[in-house]
Structures are given as C-alpha cells and as structure tokens.
Write an enzyme that holds these catalytic residues in place. Sequence first.
Site, mmCIF file in Angstrom:
data_model
loop_
_atom_site.group_PDB
_atom_site.id
_atom_site.type_symbol
_atom_site.label_atom_id
_atom_site.label_comp_id
_atom_site.label_asym_id
_atom_site.label_seq_id
_atom_site.Cartn_x
_atom_site.Cartn_y
_atom_site.Cartn_z
ATOM 1 C CB SER A 107 -0.894 0.019 1.248
ATOM 2 O OG SER A 107 -1.559 1.265 1.376
ATOM 3 C CE1 TYR B 198 -3.621 -1.601 5.952
ATOM 4 C CE2 TYR B 198 -3.090 0.555 5.035
ATOM 5 C CZ TYR B 198 -3.438 -0.779 4.857
ATOM 6 O OH TYR B 198 -3.598 -1.273 3.589
#
Length: 251
Positions: free
Chosen positions: A144, A157
């Site tokens: 990501s 995250y």
Amino acid sequence: MKDAFGLPNSLLVLGGTSEIALATARRLVARSTRTVWLAGRPSPGLESAADQLRALGPDVRTVTFDALEPGTHDAALGKVFAEGSIDMVLMAFGVPGDQAHDESDPVAAVNVARTNYIGAVSAGLVCAQALQNQGHGTLAVLSSVAGERARRSDFIYGSSKAGLDTFAQGLGDALHGTGVHVMVVRPGFVRTKKSIAPQRITLSTTPEAVATAIEAGLRRRSETVWVPGALRVVMSALRHTPRAVFRRLPW
C-alpha cells in the site's frame, strides 16, 4: 506453467475473500488461469467466492489459512504445492484496523501488525521456498502507498505495510536469479464494498483497476506496480517533504 505472455495457469490466493484478489482472479481466469486455490479462514464468504469463480470455468479449491497462526502455514500451504505446480501466489490478506480506537488499545494495534506484517513474513517465506523448490513462479504482494510514509491518521496500519513492503523487496532481491519473481503492488485508497472513507479521494482506485495493473505487471515482469501510476511521482514528492510541512498536510 505460465503462458506465452507470462500469465499463470495456476493461482494461489492468500486472502481468498479479498475484493482485490477476486477481481484479479477473475481477470486471470478470463486469460489463462485454469486452477485457483483460495486460502482463508473457513466461512460462507470463502465458499461463495469459490462458487463464483467456478462459474467462470476453472477448477477452484479452498484451503484453510489463518494469517494469525504462523505455525500452521507450512502444513496448510504445503498441502497446496503438494497437489501440483503453482505459477503465481497472490498475497492479499490484511486488516486496516481502526486508528482512532487502536491508539488506545495496544492489543488491537498489535493484531494489525501481526496480521499485516508477521503473518505475511511467515506465509511469504513458506511460499517463496516452495516456488524456489519448483524452480519458477511469481509472488505478488499487495502492499500500500500507506507504507511509503507514516501519516498521523493511519500510522499503525501504515507502519505494518511499510514493514511488509520492505520485506517483500528484500525477498525479491534474495530470490533474484532463482526463477522466482517477486512483484510488490502499491495501490492508493481502494474503493471497495467495505470502504468507509469518502469515495472522492484523489487518486483512489478500484479492485478492477488494481487487477488490471497486476496483469500488466505480470506481462512486463515488473518488480513494483503503482495503482494508479501517478502515485509513483506523488509519493516520491511526499517522501522528501520536510517533516514540519508534512505535519500540516490535511490528513
């Protein structure tokens, strides 16, 4: 084995209910993939995903896999490779967590790290060894852009994805020349059925767009894939933004 265009005939998905993974599987099945393994926790969702893929024609099987149980990975994934050669492994499991809540709940924060990073290290090494033993294959790792630089709004995250990204790049270097190809996929915000962020986020994407980019990356034998491609330039700029300025950005 892969077809003449570098696309897999057999696919193992770690995270068998992931919308991105299933969009990728559908796209590859429409090209050349004839065998698909969906690995995940036993659930109606996993079986439904398998049934939907079966309707497209391939042989689809499920296998129990839990990212939070590294001790079971060797046996669970070894079962898949024992059934025959796997051309591509797509590592697509992960949890976003809840930053606002997780900052005050260390156990929940650790669960994000265990799933997204520790579970991925375990599964990644097991699959890498199996691919190396058979002498070919691609390990595609869904990372990501959140891992490129920690933001105030999602640094738990983001840090887990940063660890995953670094691990995958290092694994790719370690496997260079063995016949095993590692491809890191870095999407921006992905609009899925479970998305909770506004749909108007700049440079956001969709599972189908990520699947298209993965296919293109396989054909080119890319090592890194950005989705959308413009994020490569944007994130390069953000990585070099002075911290005092970065802290004032609206996120």
